[in-house]
Design a protein around this motif. Structure first.
Motif, PDB file in Angstrom:
ATOM      1  N   MET A 103      -2.954  81.586  50.233  1.00  9.54           N
ATOM      2  CA  MET A 103      -3.341  82.766  49.860  1.00  9.54           C
ATOM      3  C   MET A 103      -2.561  84.059  49.921  1.00  9.54           C
ATOM      4  O   MET A 103      -2.746  85.046  49.495  1.00  9.54           O
ATOM      5  CB  MET A 103      -4.938  82.613  50.067  1.00  9.54           C
ATOM      6  CG  MET A 103      -5.769  81.686  49.871  1.00  9.54           C
ATOM      7  SD  MET A 103      -7.490  81.618  50.488  1.00  9.54           S
ATOM      8  CE  MET A 103      -8.110  83.300  49.969  1.00  9.54           C
ATOM      9  N   TRP A 104      -1.704  83.788  51.371  1.00  6.67           N
ATOM     10  CA  TRP A 104      -1.123  85.174  51.685  1.00  6.67           C
ATOM     11  C   TRP A 104       0.230  85.212  51.116  1.00  6.67           C
ATOM     12  O   TRP A 104       0.878  86.055  51.107  1.00  6.67           O
ATOM     13  CB  TRP A 104      -0.892  85.064  53.331  1.00  6.67           C
ATOM     14  CG  TRP A 104      -2.091  84.864  54.004  1.00  6.67           C
ATOM     15  CD1 TRP A 104      -3.646  85.094  53.610  1.00  6.67           C
ATOM     16  CD2 TRP A 104      -2.203  84.385  55.386  1.00  6.67           C
ATOM     17  NE1 TRP A 104      -4.210  84.619  54.582  1.00  6.67           N
ATOM     18  CE2 TRP A 104      -3.476  84.266  55.669  1.00  6.67           C
ATOM     19  CE3 TRP A 104      -1.232  83.949  56.591  1.00  6.67           C
ATOM     20  CZ2 TRP A 104      -4.037  83.935  57.260  1.00  6.67           C
ATOM     21  CZ3 TRP A 104      -1.714  83.636  57.749  1.00  6.67           C
ATOM     22  CH2 TRP A 104      -3.061  83.408  58.143  1.00  6.67           C
ATOM     23  N   ILE A 105       0.500  84.164  50.338  1.00  6.44           N
ATOM     24  CA  ILE A 105       2.139  84.162  49.513  1.00  6.44           C
ATOM     25  C   ILE A 105       1.743  84.786  48.130  1.00  6.44           C
ATOM     26  O   ILE A 105       0.716  84.467  47.627  1.00  6.44           O
ATOM     27  CB  ILE A 105       2.423  82.564  49.523  1.00  6.44           C
ATOM     28  CG1 ILE A 105       2.639  82.099  50.947  1.00  6.44           C
ATOM     29  CG2 ILE A 105       3.923  82.800  48.916  1.00  6.44           C
ATOM     30  CD1 ILE A 105       3.368  80.667  51.175  1.00  6.44           C
ATOM     31  N   THR A 112       5.618  79.411  40.640  1.00  4.61           N
ATOM     32  CA  THR A 112       6.700  79.199  40.359  1.00  4.61           C
ATOM     33  C   THR A 112       7.367  77.768  40.940  1.00  4.61           C
ATOM     34  O   THR A 112       7.998  77.149  40.428  1.00  4.61           O
ATOM     35  CB  THR A 112       7.802  80.233  40.503  1.00  4.61           C
ATOM     36  OG1 THR A 112       7.366  81.498  39.700  1.00  4.61           O
ATOM     37  CG2 THR A 112       9.169  79.972  39.991  1.00  4.61           C
ATOM     38  N   ALA A 113       7.154  77.881  42.294  1.00  3.91           N
ATOM     39  CA  ALA A 113       7.582  76.710  43.042  1.00  3.91           C
ATOM     40  C   ALA A 113       6.879  75.784  42.796  1.00  3.91           C
ATOM     41  O   ALA A 113       7.562  74.428  42.583  1.00  3.91           O
ATOM     42  CB  ALA A 113       7.255  77.103  44.449  1.00  3.91           C
ATOM     43  N   LEU A 114       5.618  75.549  42.405  1.00  2.00           N
ATOM     44  CA  LEU A 114       4.945  74.349  42.018  1.00  2.00           C
ATOM     45  C   LEU A 114       5.451  73.914  40.794  1.00  2.00           C
ATOM     46  O   LEU A 114       5.560  72.643  40.210  1.00  2.00           O
ATOM     47  CB  LEU A 114       3.369  74.783  41.662  1.00  2.00           C
ATOM     48  CG  LEU A 114       2.495  73.515  41.152  1.00  2.00           C
ATOM     49  CD1 LEU A 114       2.629  72.452  42.225  1.00  2.00           C
ATOM     50  CD2 LEU A 114       1.145  74.134  41.099  1.00  2.00           C
ATOM     51  N   TYR A 139      -4.333  73.764  43.081  1.00  2.00           N
ATOM     52  CA  TYR A 139      -3.337  74.513  44.056  1.00  2.00           C
ATOM     53  C   TYR A 139      -3.957  75.844  44.576  1.00  2.00           C
ATOM     54  O   TYR A 139      -3.744  76.316  45.507  1.00  2.00           O
ATOM     55  CB  TYR A 139      -2.100  74.441  43.618  1.00  2.00           C
ATOM     56  CG  TYR A 139      -1.202  75.053  44.532  1.00  2.00           C
ATOM     57  CD1 TYR A 139      -0.581  74.559  45.797  1.00  2.00           C
ATOM     58  CD2 TYR A 139      -0.228  75.993  44.205  1.00  2.00           C
ATOM     59  CE1 TYR A 139       0.106  74.974  46.710  1.00  2.00           C
ATOM     60  CE2 TYR A 139       0.641  76.623  45.196  1.00  2.00           C
ATOM     61  CZ  TYR A 139       0.851  76.106  46.233  1.00  2.00           C
ATOM     62  OH  TYR A 139       1.688  76.735  47.163  1.00  2.00           O
ATOM     63  N   ASP A 140      -4.164  76.727  43.450  1.00  2.13           N
ATOM     64  CA  ASP A 140      -4.654  77.890  43.520  1.00  2.13           C
ATOM     65  C   ASP A 140      -5.618  78.425  44.214  1.00  2.13           C
ATOM     66  O   ASP A 140      -6.085  79.036  45.148  1.00  2.13           O
ATOM     67  CB  ASP A 140      -4.418  78.756  42.016  1.00  2.13           C
ATOM     68  CG  ASP A 140      -4.495  80.202  42.334  1.00  2.13           C
ATOM     69  OD1 ASP A 140      -4.096  80.884  43.281  1.00  2.13           O
ATOM     70  OD2 ASP A 140      -5.362  81.062  41.345  1.00  2.13           O
ATOM     71  N   PHE A 141      -6.876  77.483  43.642  1.00  5.16           N
ATOM     72  CA  PHE A 141      -8.247  77.806  43.817  1.00  5.16           C
ATOM     73  C   PHE A 141      -8.816  76.868  45.123  1.00  5.16           C
ATOM     74  O   PHE A 141     -10.054  76.982  45.591  1.00  5.16           O
ATOM     75  CB  PHE A 141      -9.224  77.668  42.875  1.00  5.16           C
ATOM     76  CG  PHE A 141      -9.041  78.607  41.845  1.00  5.16           C
ATOM     77  CD1 PHE A 141      -8.815  80.042  42.004  1.00  5.16           C
ATOM     78  CD2 PHE A 141      -8.495  78.301  40.556  1.00  5.16           C
ATOM     79  CE1 PHE A 141      -8.731  81.016  41.126  1.00  5.16           C
ATOM     80  CE2 PHE A 141      -8.324  79.338  39.358  1.00  5.16           C
ATOM     81  CZ  PHE A 141      -8.329  80.590  39.823  1.00  5.16           C
TER      82      PHE A 141
END
Length: 263
Positions: A103-105, A112-114, A139-141
Motif C-alpha cells: 500500500m505504500w508503493i 505495472t510490475a504485476l 493484489y491491490d485490495f
C-alpha cells in the motif's frame, strides 16, 4: 480571553469542507442526472439506465468481478489473519507490515510490475481478461481485507475459547461457534472495503489490457463524450447501491460483541 467561545465553533471548518466538497458536488450530480441537454427536468436518464442492455450488462459484470475479487481476498486473508493472530511469533508485527507494505508503493508501479509478471507467464494478457482482473484487484485490495480481520481476531478474548474447551468443544467446534462469529465484524468491514471499490476501479482493467467495461469506466466514457446527464445518473445510482450496501453491512455489525473491534 473570550469566555463565550464554544467548542461547537471548532466544527465550522469541517462543516465548510463538507459543504464545498461533498454537498455541492452531489447537488451538481443530482441536477445533471434529472435534466436533459436543454436543462429541463426529465426521468429519461433513469429510464435509460434500466432499459439499456449495455448498462445493465456492465453493472452485472462489475458485480461479478467485485464479488469474485472479494471472495478470493477473503479466502486468502482469513487464514493469514487467523494464523498471525493465534501465533506467538516475536516478529509478528513485521509480517503484518510486509502484507501492508504494498500500500505504500505507487499504485501504477505495482500494477505495472504485476502486469509484467503475468505477461511472462501467459504471454498475452488478452486471453484471460477476467482472471487477470481478479488477480490485479486481489493484489491491490488484499491488505484492506487482512487488516480488519487481523485486528478483530487479535482482540478476541481467549477466555471464551478456554470456556468452550472446558465445555467439551474441540478445536473445530470452538472455531465455528466462537472464533468465526466473533470475527464477523472484521469480515464485514473487510468485505465493504474490498467489494465497493472493486465495482468501480477500472484502472486495473485498463492497465491489464482488459477492454471490458465496468461501472467506473462506463461513467468515464459518458463524461468523456460530454454526456454529463447519463453519466451523472449512472454515478448517482451506483452511489445509492453503495449506500444501501453500506447500511446493510453496518446493520449486521455488532460492535458490542466481546472481542470484536474494527479498524
Amino acid at each position: 480571553m473570550n469566555r463565550n467561545f464554544s467548542r461547537k465553533y471548532l466544527g465550522i471548518p469541517y462543516f465548510i469542507f463538507l459543504l464545498i466538497f461533498v454537498v455541492l458536488p452531489l447537488l451538481v450530480i443530482l441536477y445533471y442526472a434529472f435534466t436533459n441537454g436543454e436543462g429541463q427536468f426529465t426521468f429519461s436518464n433513469l429510464i435509460n439506465f434500466f432499459t439499456d442492455p449495455n448498462t445493465l450488462g456492465t453493472l452485472l459484470y462489475s458485480f461479478c468481478l467485485a464479488l469474485a475479487t472479494t471472495v478470493v481476498c477473503l479466502l486468502l486473508a482469513y487464514p493469514v489473519s487467523y494464523i498471525l493472530s493465534q501465533s506467538n511469533w516475536k516478529f509478528k508485527s513485521v509480517i503484518v507490515m510486509i502484507f501492508v507494505m504494498p500500500m505504500w508503493i505507487n499504485f501504477t508501479l505495482r500494477v505495472t510490475a504485476l502486469k509484467e509478471i503475468l505477461t511472462l507467464i501467459e504471454g498475452n494478457l488478452a486471453f484471460h481478461p477476467f482472471l487477470n482482473s481478479i488477480i490485479g484487484m486481489t493484489y491491490d485490495f488484499l491488505p484492506f481485507m487482512i487488516l480488519p480481520i487481523y485486528t478483530t481476531l487479535s482482540k478476541l478474548d481467549r477466555s471464551l475459547l478456554e470456556a468452550a474447551a472446558d465445555l467439551g468443544a474441540g478445536k473445530r467446534q470452538s472455531f465455528y461457534r466462537v472464533t468465526l462469529p466473533l470475527s464477523m465484524p472484521g469480515i464485514v468491514s473487510g468485505v465493504s472495503m474490498v467489494f465497493l471499490p472493486a465495482m468501480t476501479n477500472y484502472v486495473v482493467l485498463d492497465m491489464m489490457y482488459n477492454s471490458t467495461y465496468i461501472m467506473g469506466s462506463l461513467i468515464g466514457s459518458y463524461f468523456s463524450a460530454y454526456d454529463w446527464h447519463n453519466g451523472s445518473m449512472i454515478a448517482l445510482i451506483l452511489l445509492v447501491i453503495i449506500c444501501l450496501f453500506t447500511l446493510v453491512t453496518n446493520g449486521d455489525e455488532d460492535t458490542g460483541v466481546r472481542g470484536g473491534t474494527l479498524v
